[in-house]
Design a protein around this motif. Structure first.
Motif, PDB file in Angstrom:
ATOM      1  N   ALA A 119      67.301  42.276 -46.814  1.00 60.59           N
ATOM      2  CA  ALA A 119      66.003  41.994 -46.204  1.00 60.59           C
ATOM      3  C   ALA A 119      65.832  42.839 -44.960  1.00 60.59           C
ATOM      4  O   ALA A 119      64.848  43.530 -44.772  1.00 60.59           O
ATOM      5  CB  ALA A 119      65.926  40.529 -45.846  1.00 60.59           C
TER       6      ALA A 119
ATOM      7  N   PHE B 129      70.032  34.697 -48.415  1.00 58.53           N
ATOM      8  CA  PHE B 129      69.595  36.084 -48.232  1.00 58.53           C
ATOM      9  C   PHE B 129      70.781  37.018 -48.009  1.00 58.53           C
ATOM     10  O   PHE B 129      70.758  38.170 -48.433  1.00 58.53           O
ATOM     11  CB  PHE B 129      68.624  36.194 -47.043  1.00 58.53           C
TER      12      PHE B 129
ATOM     13  N   TRP C 215      67.081  35.509 -53.290  1.00 55.09           N
ATOM     14  CA  TRP C 215      65.802  35.224 -52.616  1.00 55.09           C
ATOM     15  C   TRP C 215      65.400  33.779 -52.849  1.00 55.09           C
ATOM     16  O   TRP C 215      64.526  33.494 -53.651  1.00 55.09           O
ATOM     17  CB  TRP C 215      64.716  36.174 -53.115  1.00 55.09           C
TER      18      TRP C 215
ATOM     19  N   ILE D 140      63.326  31.125 -52.009  1.00 54.79           N
ATOM     20  CA  ILE D 140      62.114  30.733 -51.274  1.00 54.79           C
ATOM     21  C   ILE D 140      61.887  29.243 -51.528  1.00 54.79           C
ATOM     22  O   ILE D 140      60.816  28.727 -51.269  1.00 54.79           O
ATOM     23  CB  ILE D 140      60.890  31.572 -51.741  1.00 54.79           C
TER      24      ILE D 140
ATOM     25  N   VAL E 142      62.439  34.467 -57.163  1.00 56.72           N
ATOM     26  CA  VAL E 142      61.356  34.293 -56.195  1.00 56.72           C
ATOM     27  C   VAL E 142      60.306  33.332 -56.739  1.00 56.72           C
ATOM     28  O   VAL E 142      59.970  32.331 -56.111  1.00 56.72           O
ATOM     29  CB  VAL E 142      60.707  35.650 -55.859  1.00 56.72           C
ATOM     30  N   ILE E 143      59.809  33.625 -57.922  1.00 56.42           N
ATOM     31  CA  ILE E 143      58.762  32.790 -58.510  1.00 56.42           C
ATOM     32  C   ILE E 143      59.309  31.410 -58.878  1.00 56.42           C
ATOM     33  O   ILE E 143      58.685  30.387 -58.596  1.00 56.42           O
ATOM     34  CB  ILE E 143      58.202  33.453 -59.788  1.00 56.42           C
ATOM     35  N   THR E 144      60.501  31.390 -59.488  1.00 54.60           N
ATOM     36  CA  THR E 144      61.002  30.095 -59.974  1.00 54.60           C
ATOM     37  C   THR E 144      61.280  29.141 -58.816  1.00 54.60           C
ATOM     38  O   THR E 144      61.001  27.948 -58.922  1.00 54.60           O
ATOM     39  CB  THR E 144      62.274  30.267 -60.817  1.00 54.60           C
TER      40      THR E 144
ATOM     41  N   ILE F 236      59.736  29.105 -55.932  1.00 53.53           N
ATOM     42  CA  ILE F 236      58.441  28.653 -55.416  1.00 53.53           C
ATOM     43  C   ILE F 236      57.851  27.587 -56.334  1.00 53.53           C
ATOM     44  O   ILE F 236      57.328  26.570 -55.878  1.00 53.53           O
ATOM     45  CB  ILE F 236      57.469  29.837 -55.275  1.00 53.53           C
ATOM     46  N   LEU F 237      57.968  27.792 -57.646  1.00 50.59           N
ATOM     47  CA  LEU F 237      57.444  26.801 -58.590  1.00 50.59           C
ATOM     48  C   LEU F 237      58.170  25.466 -58.417  1.00 50.59           C
ATOM     49  O   LEU F 237      57.550  24.397 -58.432  1.00 50.59           O
ATOM     50  CB  LEU F 237      57.603  27.307 -60.030  1.00 50.59           C
ATOM     51  N   MET F 238      59.489  25.525 -58.228  1.00 46.98           N
ATOM     52  CA  MET F 238      60.262  24.288 -58.040  1.00 46.98           C
ATOM     53  C   MET F 238      59.845  23.556 -56.762  1.00 46.98           C
ATOM     54  O   MET F 238      59.969  22.333 -56.679  1.00 46.98           O
ATOM     55  CB  MET F 238      61.768  24.587 -58.006  1.00 46.98           C
TER      56      MET F 238
ATOM     57  N   PHE G  82      56.772  23.160 -55.700  1.00 42.47           N
ATOM     58  CA  PHE G  82      55.634  22.317 -56.038  1.00 42.47           C
ATOM     59  C   PHE G  82      56.083  21.119 -56.865  1.00 42.47           C
ATOM     60  O   PHE G  82      55.614  19.996 -56.666  1.00 42.47           O
ATOM     61  CB  PHE G  82      54.571  23.131 -56.786  1.00 42.47           C
TER      62      PHE G  82
ATOM     63  N   TYR H 210      59.417  27.124 -45.613  1.00 40.52           N
ATOM     64  CA  TYR H 210      58.836  28.464 -45.455  1.00 40.52           C
ATOM     65  C   TYR H 210      59.058  28.987 -44.044  1.00 40.52           C
ATOM     66  O   TYR H 210      59.398  30.162 -43.845  1.00 40.52           O
ATOM     67  CB  TYR H 210      57.342  28.433 -45.776  1.00 40.52           C
ATOM     68  N   THR H 211      58.884  28.110 -43.059  1.00 41.84           N
ATOM     69  CA  THR H 211      59.165  28.507 -41.671  1.00 41.84           C
ATOM     70  C   THR H 211      60.606  28.988 -41.555  1.00 41.84           C
ATOM     71  O   THR H 211      60.910  29.888 -40.769  1.00 41.84           O
ATOM     72  CB  THR H 211      58.941  27.307 -40.728  1.00 41.84           C
TER      73      THR H 211
ATOM     74  N   ILE I  13      62.207  30.873 -43.306  1.00 37.91           N
ATOM     75  CA  ILE I  13      62.354  32.306 -43.546  1.00 37.91           C
ATOM     76  C   ILE I  13      62.182  33.077 -42.243  1.00 37.91           C
ATOM     77  O   ILE I  13      62.943  34.006 -41.941  1.00 37.91           O
ATOM     78  CB  ILE I  13      61.343  32.776 -44.615  1.00 37.91           C
TER      79      ILE I  13
ATOM     80  N   LEU J 144      65.178  35.202 -40.460  1.00 37.17           N
ATOM     81  CA  LEU J 144      64.983  36.633 -40.227  1.00 37.17           C
ATOM     82  C   LEU J 144      65.096  36.989 -38.754  1.00 37.17           C
ATOM     83  O   LEU J 144      65.714  37.987 -38.390  1.00 37.17           O
ATOM     84  CB  LEU J 144      63.599  37.059 -40.727  1.00 37.17           C
TER      85      LEU J 144
END
Lengths: 308, 354
Positions: free
Chosen positions: B8, B83, B88, B90, B149-151, B153-155, B157, B284-285, B287, B291
């Motif tokens: 990253a 990371f 990744w 998220i 990344v997508i999976t 984020i989906l989890m 929700f 999300y914060t 991240i 960083l």
């Protein structure tokens, strides 16, 4: 389920699928040249607020969609400058743009309409009925008595397919997504292609957001994008980076979202939270199942710097 | 989906990362002030209200700032750990909800146990649940080659809606009035760390965990392998003969477990019950927290407290200066973008110099 209910269900499916389709079609173009824009969610919420404010200012929903498109584009511009221009990591840049977009729209909304969030009542996008086509039994009104943004999605899917697979520009764009070094050696301006494609994606995500505010509800609410940017990215994968399949996948997800309203309308006693989770679970299942190892553009998400 | 890009933010020495962090904060403050001016606010009044709200008194600092920093430190550690391995994740937000849910469920089921047993049981449940929540994306990445990344984020929700369902349905309080669970029994709660404040033992736990992770990453064989995989999975596999899949598996589940514990600590230290919107987006914060700390566990403690202060100050800013608390999201975004931009500039300058 009688026929009237089925028609209502199909109508809702298309109405909910259209914003996903618009955002996902734009993302298809940017991913084809190697840019995954997780900031799509930010562009959508910016498009929703831009659409709402524009529709209020001009007292016209169509002009509102224009303002929403610009707002979505501005969000994507921030992403493009950092991720494409400076070559920073795309995933993290996109996450930041989403956080910032949600925060910024919330702040603007509260500053403009007060902390309690007055219920907005906006001019809405009127349905445009296509004579002839709308008379088709069952699917006629669902597909052809929708807001103008729906027709934009229908037309874009074949147009973008033609652009990607039948024009020299489409070939260049895909080359950038597969092997930016080779594309550059062949004289393609890699950074410019990625920049423009990302902005195009932001523009469409902005239209998608404006559609949420102006065609669904006639109002704006904080966080009303509700993760659609992320679902749109999953829709791109489901549609295997092919605009025609992407449109179909988006409508499928619209149907999954419409299903919960539908069951509620029928009086089924099901916890609605389960159905809110359904589109996400379906996406996971689809990613695990039929997509399997469908091949993404080889240079997707990889930062690139000119070797010259 | 493409393989995760290796890093990253470029690895750097401690001094460099301190300078970068300070410069990123200065840049954020500058851009944030300009944005506030454009919005018609007074940036100095905003800053003053924020500092007062976060550091204005001993109570404000311990009971608000430090209490709010605990979930940020824990989720920040979860993100930094993943990371560093090139995972990744998220999905800390969903993992946190899974952890909170499991902690409350176990705490209520085993309510009659003595504190010495119940509290560790509650916290372990959150660890396990967070890890399990990360299992689906982990297996999808390692077995099916689907990017996480997508999976993840989906989890998120799915986790949020599962918690919402539970507090409206099976786990709703016995009174049946509010959409929340019954409160954990006394024996399942984290005791106060400083008498007379709201600060609980979760803060001490997060410091211990940060220390343990820092040592493990730096000195253990596993830490070395994890860093090698994060730097370059191919090199680690070919030259280092490291079982990359195993390292990724452990890093991913470990990250999920830590994020899950953030949820468990929050319910057993602060809220004692689970309700909707438990987290204002900590996952999300996190991240931004990770960083800004240069993915360094000890640094995460500092940046976690900093973001805790930001969230504590945001309330005061809204109350005293009339500035919507949503600005916190903008500030978080600015911090991330500033770190990314400055890191790119640093690398370019470094390249030209050599």
């Amino acid at each position: 389920m009688n026929q009237a209910e089925l028609v209502l269900f199909l109508e809702a499916s298309v109405r909910l699928g259209v914003p996903l389709a618009l955002a996902a079609l734009g993302e298809t173009i940017s991913e084809r040249c190697g840019v995954i824009n997780i900031g799509l969610e930010g562009s959508i919420i910016a498009g929703a607020l831009g659409g709402a404010l524009g529709a209020l200012a001009f007292e016209n929903a169509v002009l509102g969609v224009g303002v929403g498109a610009v707002a979505g584009l501005l969000c994507a511009l921030v992403f493009a400058v950092v991720a494409v221009g400076l070559g920073a990591d795309q995933i993290i840049t996109g996450t930041a743009v989403t956080l910032g977009g949600l925060g910024m729209t919330g702040a603007i909304y509260r500053a403009r309409f007060g902390a309690t969030g007055t219920e907005l009542s906006l001019p809405t996008l009127a349905g445009v009925r296509i004579p002839g086509l709308a008379e088709i039994p069952l699917v006629g009104t669902a597909l052809f008595d929708q807001a103008a943004t729906a027709y934009l999605a229908y037309l874009l899917a074949p147009a973008l397919w033609f652009f990607l697979f039948r024009t020299p520009y489409g070939l260049e764009l895909r080359a950038v997504g597969e092997s930016p070094d080779a594309a550059e050696a062949a004289g393609v301006r890699v950074v410019r292609v990625r920049f423009l494609a990302t902005l195009f994606g932001g523009l469409l995500a902005g239209v998608a957001g404006a559609h949420l505010a102006l065609a669904h509800t006639g109002t704006f609410a904080e966080n009303m994008s509700a993760g659609r940017g992320f679902i749109a990215i999953a829709v791109v994968v489901l549609g295997r980076w092919n605009p025609a399949l992407v449109l179909a996948a988006a409508l499928f997800f619209g149907a999954a979202s419409a299903f919960q309203f539908f069951l509620q309308a029928l009086g089924f006693e099901v916890a609605y939270q389960i159905f809110l989770a359904l589109p996400y679970l379906l996406t996971l299942a689809a990613l695990a199942g039929w997509v399997g190892r469908a091949r993404a553009p080889a240079a997707l998400a990889l930062p690139w710097e000119s070797k010259r | 989906m493409a393989e995760a890009p290796a890093q990253a933010v470029g690895r750097m020495r401690l001094v460099e990362s301190l300078v970068l962090g300070a410069a990123a904060l200065a840049l954020t403050a500058g851009v944030g002030a300009v944005l506030l001016l454009l919005g018609g606010y007074d940036p100095m009044a905003a800053a003053a209200a924020m500092v007062r709200g976060a550091f204005g008194s001993w109570t404000a600092f311990t009971s608000i700032t430090l209490v709010r920093s605990v979930p940020l430190i824990l989720t920040g550690l979860a993100v930094a750990f993943a990371f560093r391995a090139g995972v990744w994740n998220i999905g800390a937000e969903g993992q946190l909800y899974a952890g909170a849910l499991a902690a409350v469920w176990v705490g209520l089921q085993a309510a009659t146990l003595p504190p010495l047993l119940l509290l560790p049981l509650v916290l372990s449940a959150s660890l396990v649940a967070g890890g399990l929540w990360a299992l689906v994306p982990t297996l999808m990445r390692l077995r099916l080659g689907v990017g996480e990344v997508i999976t993840t984020i989906l989890m998120n929700f799915v986790g949020i809606y599962l918690a919402a369902y539970m507090v409206h349905g099976p786990l709703q309080e016995r009174r049946g009035v509010f959409p929340q669970t019954d409160a954990l029994p006394e024996a399942g709660r984290l005791p106060a760390l400083l008498p007379g404040t709201a600060l609980h033992w979760g803060f001490a736990l997060s410091l211990l965990l940060a220390g343990a992770l820092a040592v493990a990453l730096r000195y253990s064989r596993f830490g070395f392998q994890l860093r090698a995989v994060g730097a370059s999975p191919e090199a680690a596999s070919v030259a280092g003969r490291i079982d990359v899949g195993r390292i990724l598996f452990v890093a991913f589940l470990g990250s999920g477990a830590i994020a899950g514990m953030a949820g468990g600590v929050q319910v057993s230290g602060v809220t004692f019950a689970l309700y909707e919107d438990l987290s204002p987006g900590w996952g999300y914060t996190a991240i931004a927290v990770a960083l800004l700390a240069g993915l360094n566990p000890a640094g995460v403690v500092v940046t976690g407290v900093l973001f805790g202060a930001l969230q504590a100050g945001a309330g005061a800013m809204q109350r005293d200066a009339g500035i919507p608390a949503s600005w916190v999201g903008v500030v978080e975004a600015l911090v991330i973008l500033a770190v990314l931009c400055l890191d790119r500039v640093r690398r370019r300058v470094g390249k030209e110099a050599s």
